[in-house]
Design a protein around this motif. Structure first.
Motif, PDB file in Angstrom:
ATOM      1  N   ASP A 162      37.579  43.116  51.609  1.00  0.00           N
ATOM      2  CA  ASP A 162      36.490  43.812  50.929  1.00  0.00           C
ATOM      3  C   ASP A 162      36.182  43.067  49.633  1.00  0.00           C
ATOM      4  O   ASP A 162      36.911  42.149  49.246  1.00  0.00           O
ATOM      5  N   ILE A 163      35.120  43.468  48.949  1.00  0.00           N
ATOM      6  CA  ILE A 163      34.677  42.752  47.740  1.00  0.00           C
ATOM      7  C   ILE A 163      35.310  43.290  46.463  1.00  0.00           C
ATOM      8  O   ILE A 163      35.191  42.663  45.421  1.00  0.00           O
ATOM      9  N   TRP A 164      36.000  44.431  46.538  1.00  0.00           N
ATOM     10  CA  TRP A 164      36.473  45.100  45.319  1.00  0.00           C
ATOM     11  C   TRP A 164      37.834  44.556  44.888  1.00  0.00           C
ATOM     12  O   TRP A 164      38.868  45.229  44.998  1.00  0.00           O
ATOM     13  N   LEU A 165      37.849  43.343  44.374  1.00  0.00           N
ATOM     14  CA  LEU A 165      39.089  42.651  44.014  1.00  0.00           C
ATOM     15  C   LEU A 165      39.961  43.444  43.050  1.00  0.00           C
ATOM     16  O   LEU A 165      41.187  43.442  43.167  1.00  0.00           O
ATOM     17  N   ARG A 166      39.339  44.093  42.093  1.00  0.00           N
ATOM     18  CA  ARG A 166      40.092  44.779  41.046  1.00  0.00           C
ATOM     19  C   ARG A 166      41.127  45.734  41.630  1.00  0.00           C
ATOM     20  O   ARG A 166      42.210  45.902  41.062  1.00  0.00           O
ATOM     21  N   ASP A 167      40.809  46.321  42.758  1.00  0.00           N
ATOM     22  CA  ASP A 167      41.645  47.395  43.283  1.00  0.00           C
ATOM     23  C   ASP A 167      42.916  46.920  43.964  1.00  0.00           C
ATOM     24  O   ASP A 167      43.940  47.598  43.900  1.00  0.00           O
ATOM     25  N   PHE A 168      42.873  45.780  44.642  1.00  0.00           N
ATOM     26  CA  PHE A 168      44.057  45.358  45.394  1.00  0.00           C
ATOM     27  C   PHE A 168      44.775  44.156  44.794  1.00  0.00           C
ATOM     28  O   PHE A 168      45.828  43.746  45.290  1.00  0.00           O
ATOM     29  N   MET A 169      44.247  43.595  43.719  1.00  0.00           N
ATOM     30  CA  MET A 169      44.930  42.498  43.040  1.00  0.00           C
ATOM     31  C   MET A 169      45.965  43.055  42.055  1.00  0.00           C
ATOM     32  O   MET A 169      45.891  44.213  41.647  1.00  0.00           O
ATOM     33  N   PRO A 170      46.941  42.245  41.644  1.00  0.00           N
ATOM     34  CA  PRO A 170      47.954  42.729  40.691  1.00  0.00           C
ATOM     35  C   PRO A 170      47.340  43.142  39.352  1.00  0.00           C
ATOM     36  O   PRO A 170      46.286  42.648  38.954  1.00  0.00           O
ATOM     37  N   VAL A 171      48.035  44.030  38.696  1.00  0.00           N
ATOM     38  CA  VAL A 171      47.674  44.484  37.355  1.00  0.00           C
ATOM     39  C   VAL A 171      48.491  43.691  36.352  1.00  0.00           C
ATOM     40  O   VAL A 171      49.703  43.511  36.526  1.00  0.00           O
ATOM     41  N   ARG A 172      47.854  43.207  35.301  1.00  0.00           N
ATOM     42  CA  ARG A 172      48.560  42.415  34.287  1.00  0.00           C
ATOM     43  C   ARG A 172      48.867  43.265  33.061  1.00  0.00           C
ATOM     44  O   ARG A 172      47.973  43.851  32.454  1.00  0.00           O
ATOM     45  N   THR A 173      50.130  43.339  32.681  1.00  0.00           N
ATOM     46  CA  THR A 173      50.548  44.118  31.513  1.00  0.00           C
ATOM     47  C   THR A 173      50.290  43.321  30.236  1.00  0.00           C
ATOM     48  O   THR A 173      49.924  42.147  30.271  1.00  0.00           O
ATOM     49  N   GLY A 174      50.557  43.967  29.103  1.00  0.00           N
ATOM     50  CA  GLY A 174      50.356  43.303  27.828  1.00  0.00           C
ATOM     51  C   GLY A 174      51.229  42.082  27.636  1.00  0.00           C
ATOM     52  O   GLY A 174      50.854  41.136  26.933  1.00  0.00           O
ATOM     53  N   SER A 175      52.407  42.072  28.258  1.00  0.00           N
ATOM     54  CA  SER A 175      53.309  40.927  28.133  1.00  0.00           C
ATOM     55  C   SER A 175      52.966  39.808  29.106  1.00  0.00           C
ATOM     56  O   SER A 175      53.558  38.727  29.043  1.00  0.00           O
ATOM     57  N   GLY A 176      52.034  40.090  30.015  1.00  0.00           N
ATOM     58  CA  GLY A 176      51.653  39.090  31.012  1.00  0.00           C
ATOM     59  C   GLY A 176      52.293  39.297  32.371  1.00  0.00           C
ATOM     60  O   GLY A 176      51.994  38.575  33.323  1.00  0.00           O
ATOM     61  N   LYS A 177      53.175  40.286  32.499  1.00  0.00           N
ATOM     62  CA  LYS A 177      53.800  40.578  33.791  1.00  0.00           C
ATOM     63  C   LYS A 177      52.749  41.074  34.772  1.00  0.00           C
ATOM     64  O   LYS A 177      51.865  41.859  34.419  1.00  0.00           O
ATOM     65  N   LEU A 178      52.845  40.599  36.011  1.00  0.00           N
ATOM     66  CA  LEU A 178      51.928  41.034  37.060  1.00  0.00           C
ATOM     67  C   LEU A 178      52.622  42.054  37.952  1.00  0.00           C
ATOM     68  O   LEU A 178      53.720  41.813  38.446  1.00  0.00           O
ATOM     69  N   VAL A 179      51.962  43.194  38.166  1.00  0.00           N
ATOM     70  CA  VAL A 179      52.504  44.252  39.002  1.00  0.00           C
ATOM     71  C   VAL A 179      51.537  44.504  40.158  1.00  0.00           C
ATOM     72  O   VAL A 179      50.355  44.796  39.933  1.00  0.00           O
ATOM     73  N   SER A 180      52.040  44.373  41.372  1.00  0.00           N
ATOM     74  CA  SER A 180      51.235  44.621  42.559  1.00  0.00           C
ATOM     75  C   SER A 180      51.621  45.979  43.138  1.00  0.00           C
ATOM     76  O   SER A 180      52.762  46.197  43.532  1.00  0.00           O
ATOM     77  N   PHE A 181      50.636  46.884  43.170  1.00  0.00           N
ATOM     78  CA  PHE A 181      50.881  48.225  43.694  1.00  0.00           C
ATOM     79  C   PHE A 181      50.454  48.315  45.163  1.00  0.00           C
ATOM     80  O   PHE A 181      49.678  47.506  45.652  1.00  0.00           O
ATOM     81  N   ARG A 182      50.965  49.302  45.840  1.00  0.00           N
ATOM     82  CA  ARG A 182      50.560  49.565  47.216  1.00  0.00           C
ATOM     83  C   ARG A 182      49.092  49.983  47.226  1.00  0.00           C
ATOM     84  O   ARG A 182      48.679  50.833  46.437  1.00  0.00           O
ATOM     85  N   TYR A 183      48.321  49.387  48.112  1.00  0.00           N
ATOM     86  CA  TYR A 183      46.884  49.680  48.176  1.00  0.00           C
ATOM     87  C   TYR A 183      46.571  50.396  49.484  1.00  0.00           C
ATOM     88  O   TYR A 183      46.230  49.790  50.488  1.00  0.00           O
TER      89      TYR A 183
END
Length: 267
Positions: free
Chosen positions: A38-59
């Protein structure tokens, strides 16, 4: 680097061309990402925290329960392609429902998170999210009639103490409820132009802008209220404001923040 799904120019050629032209003029590098459903990248890509850590949640959002072919599994479909160090979480959470403050110390998430994760006691879920995101989690109301219930269409941080939110349509409506919840957290809530169109359409949702270090790319829709939204943005932001007309994309339920994802600085 701003990533966009390679599906976008195939489905929305003229609007994607206009977006890429705006990014190029303002020296923002961009790339297409293959392998998305799908086109909605924001939803299934990892989230970046303030320290730069990437967290990938279940979509696995409830609104796609009947359309599993539209779900992109980052771990299975994209992780190897990008080669990024990622922390994985079983919590069911869309990236569009995660709105960080500039420092990364606070994060807004709508209460849709609770219905998407019924196996978690609410307090335990908030604690785990706070640890994963390395931030104070602030829960705001979700609009029950909104398919996604995402926070990024309702509120965006201007700075760590100030949040832009959709201008209330009445003294007792949903937008006023969001403002009250923000103020209960000690935040200043500033109104931003908003024109609800009903249904799944995100036309009129000016808060779903794309912000880079130097520029705010503001969605516009070819409607009368565009001029007011642009004037408000230029008054509020201490960055250059560039308008991008994405009416056709917005009619499908999302705007500029929804279709984009920023590559971490380290890359």
């Amino acid at each position: 680097m701003i990533y966009i799904s390679s599906l976008l120019p195939r489905q929305y050629q003229s609007e994607t061309k206009a977006l890429f032209a705006a990014l190029a003029v303002h020296a923002v590098p961009y790339a297409l990402l293959d392998g998305t459903n799908d086109i909605w990248l924001r939803d299934f890509m990892p989230v970046r925290t303030g320290s730069g850590k990437l967290v990938s949640f279940r979509y696995e959002p409830s609104y796609l329960k009947s359309d599993p072919d539209l779900r992109t599994d980052f771990c299975k479909d994209l992780a190897q392609q990008l080669g990024l160090p990622v922390t994985y979480s079983h919590i069911n959470l869309d990236g569009g429902n995660v709105v960080f403050s500039p420092s990364g110390e606070r994060v807004l998430i709508s209460d849709r998170i609770f219905s998407e994760n019924p196996e978690y006691p609410p307090a335990a879920l908030v604690r785990e999210l706070s640890e994963l995101l390395e931030a104070e989690v602030l829960i705001i109301p979700s609009l029950k009639s909104d398919m996604t219930g995402h926070a990024d269409g309702m509120a965006r941080f201007l700075d760590d103490r100030t949040v832009l939110c959709n201008r209330p349509l009445s003294s007792c409506g949903f937008e006023q409820k969001v403002k009250r919840s923000l103020r209960d957290y000690g935040l200043d809530a500033v109104d931003f132009p908003f024109v609800p169109m009903g249904g799944i359409s995100a036309v009129g949702c000016y808060l779903n802008y794309l912000e880079t270090e130097q520029t705010v790319f503001l969605p516009v829709f070819g409607i009368e209220q565009d001029a007011e939204a642009e004037a408000s943005a230029r008054q509020i932001f201490h960055k250059e404001v560039v308008t991008v007309n994405i009416r056709e994309i917005a009619q499908q339920g999302g705007c500029l923040n929804c279709i984009s994802w920023e590559e971490p600085h380290a890359q």
